[in-house]
Design a protein around this motif. Structure first.
Motif, PDB file in Angstrom:
ATOM      1  N   ILE A  42       0.830  -1.210   0.000  1.00  0.00           N
ATOM      2  CA  ILE A  42       0.000   0.000   0.000  1.00  0.00           C
ATOM      3  C   ILE A  42       0.864   1.260   0.000  1.00  0.00           C
ATOM      4  O   ILE A  42       0.608   2.218  -0.753  1.00  0.00           O
ATOM      5  N   THR A  43       1.889   1.288   0.841  1.00  0.00           N
ATOM      6  CA  THR A  43       2.721   2.498   0.988  1.00  0.00           C
ATOM      7  C   THR A  43       3.808   2.604  -0.071  1.00  0.00           C
ATOM      8  O   THR A  43       4.420   3.674  -0.240  1.00  0.00           O
ATOM      9  N   LYS A  44       4.072   1.473  -0.766  1.00  0.00           N
ATOM     10  CA  LYS A  44       5.143   1.411  -1.775  1.00  0.00           C
ATOM     11  C   LYS A  44       6.528   1.606  -1.142  1.00  0.00           C
ATOM     12  O   LYS A  44       7.483   1.977  -1.807  1.00  0.00           O
ATOM     13  N   LYS A  45       6.598   1.404   0.168  1.00  0.00           N
ATOM     14  CA  LYS A  45       7.875   1.528   0.871  1.00  0.00           C
ATOM     15  C   LYS A  45       8.123   0.286   1.710  1.00  0.00           C
ATOM     16  O   LYS A  45       7.191  -0.292   2.261  1.00  0.00           O
ATOM     17  N   ARG A  46       9.385  -0.098   1.788  1.00  0.00           N
ATOM     18  CA  ARG A  46       9.738  -1.253   2.615  1.00  0.00           C
ATOM     19  C   ARG A  46       9.768  -0.825   4.083  1.00  0.00           C
ATOM     20  O   ARG A  46      10.299   0.234   4.422  1.00  0.00           O
ATOM     21  N   ILE A  47       9.221  -1.653   4.942  1.00  0.00           N
ATOM     22  CA  ILE A  47       9.261  -1.384   6.372  1.00  0.00           C
ATOM     23  C   ILE A  47      10.680  -1.605   6.876  1.00  0.00           C
ATOM     24  O   ILE A  47      11.345  -2.572   6.495  1.00  0.00           O
ATOM     25  N   ASN A  48      11.147  -0.713   7.732  1.00  0.00           N
ATOM     26  CA  ASN A  48      12.489  -0.848   8.304  1.00  0.00           C
ATOM     27  C   ASN A  48      12.647  -2.223   8.947  1.00  0.00           C
ATOM     28  O   ASN A  48      11.829  -2.639   9.760  1.00  0.00           O
ATOM     29  N   GLU A  49      13.729  -2.926   8.567  1.00  0.00           N
ATOM     30  CA  GLU A  49      13.900  -4.301   9.027  1.00  0.00           C
ATOM     31  C   GLU A  49      14.083  -4.395  10.535  1.00  0.00           C
ATOM     32  O   GLU A  49      13.712  -5.394  11.152  1.00  0.00           O
ATOM     33  N   SER A  50      14.620  -3.380  11.166  1.00  0.00           N
ATOM     34  CA  SER A  50      14.783  -3.412  12.621  1.00  0.00           C
ATOM     35  C   SER A  50      13.421  -3.391  13.317  1.00  0.00           C
ATOM     36  O   SER A  50      13.222  -4.041  14.350  1.00  0.00           O
ATOM     37  N   ILE A  51      12.449  -2.659  12.726  1.00  0.00           N
ATOM     38  CA  ILE A  51      11.085  -2.636  13.273  1.00  0.00           C
ATOM     39  C   ILE A  51      10.449  -4.015  13.128  1.00  0.00           C
ATOM     40  O   ILE A  51       9.817  -4.534  14.058  1.00  0.00           O
ATOM     41  N   THR A  52      10.628  -4.621  11.938  1.00  0.00           N
ATOM     42  CA  THR A  52      10.085  -5.951  11.691  1.00  0.00           C
ATOM     43  C   THR A  52      10.661  -6.961  12.669  1.00  0.00           C
ATOM     44  O   THR A  52       9.948  -7.819  13.203  1.00  0.00           O
ATOM     45  N   GLU A  53      11.982  -6.851  12.914  1.00  0.00           N
ATOM     46  CA  GLU A  53      12.650  -7.779  13.816  1.00  0.00           C
ATOM     47  C   GLU A  53      12.103  -7.672  15.228  1.00  0.00           C
ATOM     48  O   GLU A  53      11.803  -8.681  15.881  1.00  0.00           O
ATOM     49  N   LYS A  54      11.950  -6.435  15.717  1.00  0.00           N
ATOM     50  CA  LYS A  54      11.455  -6.220  17.076  1.00  0.00           C
ATOM     51  C   LYS A  54      10.017  -6.719  17.222  1.00  0.00           C
ATOM     52  O   LYS A  54       9.659  -7.334  18.232  1.00  0.00           O
ATOM     53  N   CYS A  55       9.198  -6.463  16.212  1.00  0.00           N
ATOM     54  CA  CYS A  55       7.803  -6.941  16.236  1.00  0.00           C
ATOM     55  C   CYS A  55       7.737  -8.463  16.217  1.00  0.00           C
ATOM     56  O   CYS A  55       6.890  -9.073  16.886  1.00  0.00           O
ATOM     57  N   THR A  56       8.651  -9.075  15.443  1.00  0.00           N
ATOM     58  CA  THR A  56       8.678 -10.532  15.362  1.00  0.00           C
ATOM     59  C   THR A  56       9.033 -11.146  16.715  1.00  0.00           C
ATOM     60  O   THR A  56       8.415 -12.130  17.153  1.00  0.00           O
ATOM     61  N   VAL A  57      10.036 -10.578  17.383  1.00  0.00           N
ATOM     62  CA  VAL A  57      10.425 -11.070  18.720  1.00  0.00           C
ATOM     63  C   VAL A  57       9.261 -10.903  19.693  1.00  0.00           C
ATOM     64  O   VAL A  57       8.931 -11.824  20.461  1.00  0.00           O
ATOM     65  N   LEU A  58       8.620  -9.732  19.661  1.00  0.00           N
ATOM     66  CA  LEU A  58       7.481  -9.473  20.546  1.00  0.00           C
ATOM     67  C   LEU A  58       6.340 -10.451  20.265  1.00  0.00           C
ATOM     68  O   LEU A  58       5.742 -11.015  21.190  1.00  0.00           O
ATOM     69  N   GLY A  59       6.051 -10.678  18.978  1.00  0.00           N
ATOM     70  CA  GLY A  59       4.994 -11.611  18.590  1.00  0.00           C
ATOM     71  C   GLY A  59       5.291 -13.022  19.058  1.00  0.00           C
ATOM     72  O   GLY A  59       4.404 -13.745  19.538  1.00  0.00           O
ATOM     73  N   PHE A  60       6.564 -13.429  18.932  1.00  0.00           N
ATOM     74  CA  PHE A  60       6.975 -14.764  19.371  1.00  0.00           C
ATOM     75  C   PHE A  60       6.751 -14.922  20.875  1.00  0.00           C
ATOM     76  O   PHE A  60       6.267 -15.960  21.342  1.00  0.00           O
ATOM     77  N   LEU A  61       7.070 -13.886  21.639  1.00  0.00           N
ATOM     78  CA  LEU A  61       6.880 -13.937  23.091  1.00  0.00           C
ATOM     79  C   LEU A  61       5.394 -14.005  23.446  1.00  0.00           C
ATOM     80  O   LEU A  61       4.993 -14.750  24.349  1.00  0.00           O
ATOM     81  N   ILE A  62       4.584 -13.225  22.722  1.00  0.00           N
ATOM     82  CA  ILE A  62       3.135 -13.236  22.969  1.00  0.00           C
ATOM     83  C   ILE A  62       2.555 -14.624  22.717  1.00  0.00           C
ATOM     84  O   ILE A  62       1.797 -15.166  23.528  1.00  0.00           O
ATOM     85  N   ILE A  63       2.922 -15.223  21.567  1.00  0.00           N
ATOM     86  CA  ILE A  63       2.426 -16.558  21.224  1.00  0.00           C
ATOM     87  C   ILE A  63       2.884 -17.578  22.254  1.00  0.00           C
ATOM     88  O   ILE A  63       2.117 -18.468  22.671  1.00  0.00           O
ATOM     89  N   SER A  64       4.138 -17.483  22.704  1.00  0.00           N
ATOM     90  CA  SER A  64       4.669 -18.427  23.694  1.00  0.00           C
ATOM     91  C   SER A  64       3.890 -18.334  25.004  1.00  0.00           C
ATOM     92  O   SER A  64       3.529 -19.359  25.597  1.00  0.00           O
ATOM     93  N   VAL A  65       3.616 -17.106  25.446  1.00  0.00           N
ATOM     94  CA  VAL A  65       2.862 -16.908  26.699  1.00  0.00           C
ATOM     95  C   VAL A  65       1.447 -17.463  26.564  1.00  0.00           C
ATOM     96  O   VAL A  65       0.936 -18.129  27.478  1.00  0.00           O
ATOM     97  N   ILE A  66       0.806 -17.211  25.410  1.00  0.00           N
ATOM     98  CA  ILE A  66      -0.554 -17.717  25.178  1.00  0.00           C
ATOM     99  C   ILE A  66      -0.565 -19.247  25.211  1.00  0.00           C
ATOM    100  O   ILE A  66      -1.443 -19.865  25.833  1.00  0.00           O
TER     101      ILE A  66
END
Length: 444
Positions: free
Chosen positions: A405-429
């Motif tokens: 939609i934005t025609k721009k790549r998301i900063n990979e450091s943001i993606t990495e941090k979100c992925t780690v956070l998501g992994f922790l959320i799924i693990s806790v659930i």
């Protein structure tokens, strides 16, 4: 113990099939778009693997933790890749070098594979076995209800006319329609009654310790078989129909249960219809309030009373109805998910881990039930992976759609941090659900 082992084997085989198919979806599309796959694992392998072997660019292996599986695709952000990709050049064989459309297809491959697996399984089952339906119009005596049915306002002998204002053609679809619906219209001894289904009533359907059919066709009392060596059953025959007990009319099985329980450890006089001849017999009621070792017929055995429709499908028809079945399963899961957040319904009590899944399989091996349940789980797995949580397929899909939609790549450091956070959320659930499942076992 044997039944537990059989259930466990069925569960392990089912989830292994689902995981392999899911990861194969990612794998195949990655290969099609010339993206390197570094690992393909059934089950997770923290610290060590049961088995692993490298073939070409890919290490294939078997982990020891049966909570999922994974493929590691070159150039895709994982929890192991934090701060790794920022300073490296993109290679043609990496995921991050591909267009957004190709990325979207690769990430969606697992979801697509699980949907296709469900459709294929249902198609094969329908083609092989067909379907047996009991038309609602062919239930002459109305319904029999258990305590759950009574709690939502139904009574023995009610005839269900409409659910949510719609006529339900086949009886096996009525329980699901009631759970999904908001109102029931019934014929109660000639009087039209309207029942509302609010969240307070829905909780009776969700807040139950084990699965049960809260409604079933009301049936006459017909003997199927009995142990002739048991006390007090001499002279009975298969297909004898019980009409009365101690000279009081008892015409249906629900009436029999209530009436006989009053005569524990006593002899009773039953009146039976044997091919048009009225006969009287003495029968002993045991200390549990049961008629000795007499087994009664179920409605499935009374095809002379309940006229079933048996349907056989061609391969094309099977595919159509198999697709429809998968779609209906998905709709049911969406409905259940919505009710989880309605505290009044107590639908959250039905959430479970592998322990709950294992109990849903039969204690004896049945391929029809096994594949039906596997097809259902396959759609469930596809649905869960659509959730836009980083580390799930849905999270990656969300990032890719934002890029498109934005025609721009998301900063990979943001993606990495979100992925780690998501992994922790799924693990806790997952940990919480396992603890909740163990708690339910101890509680119930």
């Amino acid at each position: 113990m044997t039944s537990t082992i059989i259930r466990s084997i069925q569960l392990l085989l089912s989830i292994s099939t689902l995981i392999i198919v899911h990861e194969l979806g990612h794998f195949i599309l990655a290969k099609i778009f010339k993206v390197r796959v570094e690992k393909f694992f059934l089950f997770f392998n923290p610290w060590f693997s049961i088995f692993s072997k490298k073939i070409g660019d890919t290490i294939y292996g078997l982990g020891w933790l049966p909570l999922g599986g994974y493929v590691k695709i070159s150039g895709i952000i994982t929890t192991e890749d934090v701060n790794h990709h920022n300073n490296t050049k993109k290679n043609d064989w990496e995921f991050r070098s591909k267009s957004s459309i190709k990325k979207l297809l690769i990430i969606s491959g697992g979801i697509i594979s699980n949907i296709l697996l469900s459709i294929i399984i249902f198609t094969c089952l329908l083609f092989q076995y067909g379907e047996i339906y009991l038309p609602t119009k062919n239930i002459p005596y109305g319904i029999e209800v258990d305590d759950l049915g009574k709690n939502i306002g139904l009574k023995n002998g009610d005839k269900i006319l409409f659910v949510n204002g719609q006529y339900i053609q086949y009886f096996n679809e009525i329980p699901k329609a009631i759970i999904l619906g908001d109102s029931i219209t019934i014929d109660r001894m000639g009087k039209i009654v309207h029942l509302s289904l609010d969240n307070n009533k829905k909780r009776y359907l969700f807040d139950r310790k084990k699965f049960s059919f809260f409604i079933r066709p009301r049936i006459p009392i017909i003997i199927d078989d009995y142990n002739s060596s048991s006390t007090g059953v001499d002279g009975l025959k298969k297909n004898d129909e019980i009409l009365a007990i101690n000279s009081k009319f008892v015409l249906f099985s629900d009436q029999l249960k209530n009436f006989v329980s009053k005569y524990k450890n006593e002899n009773i006089l039953i009146t039976i219809n044997r091919e048009g001849t009225i006969i009287h017999k003495n029968v002993y009621v045991d200390n549990k309030g049961l008629l000795g070792s007499i087994n009664l017929k179920s409605f499935m055995d009374m095809d002379n009373i309940f006229l079933f429709e048996k349907k056989k499908y061609s391969l094309i028809e099977s595919f159509f109805h198999g697709t429809k079945k998968s779609w209906n399963v998905l709709k049911n899961q969406i409905f259940f998910f919505k009710n989880v957040f309605h505290i009044q319904t107590k639908a959250y009590k039905q959430i479970g881990s592998l322990f709950s899944m294992a109990k849903e399989f039969p204690s004896t091996w049945n391929w029809n039930i096994f594949w039906t349940f596997t097809a259902t789980l396959s759609i469930w797995l596809a649905f869960l992976n659509l959730f836009p949580i980083p580390s799930l397929d849905g999270g990656y899909i969300l990032f890719i759609i934002i890029e498109m939609i934005t025609k721009k790549r998301i900063n990979e450091s943001i993606t990495e941090k979100c992925t780690v956070l998501g992994f922790l959320i799924i693990s806790v659930i997952m940990i919480f659900i396992i603890i909740w499942d163990i708690f339910k076992v101890l509680l119930y």
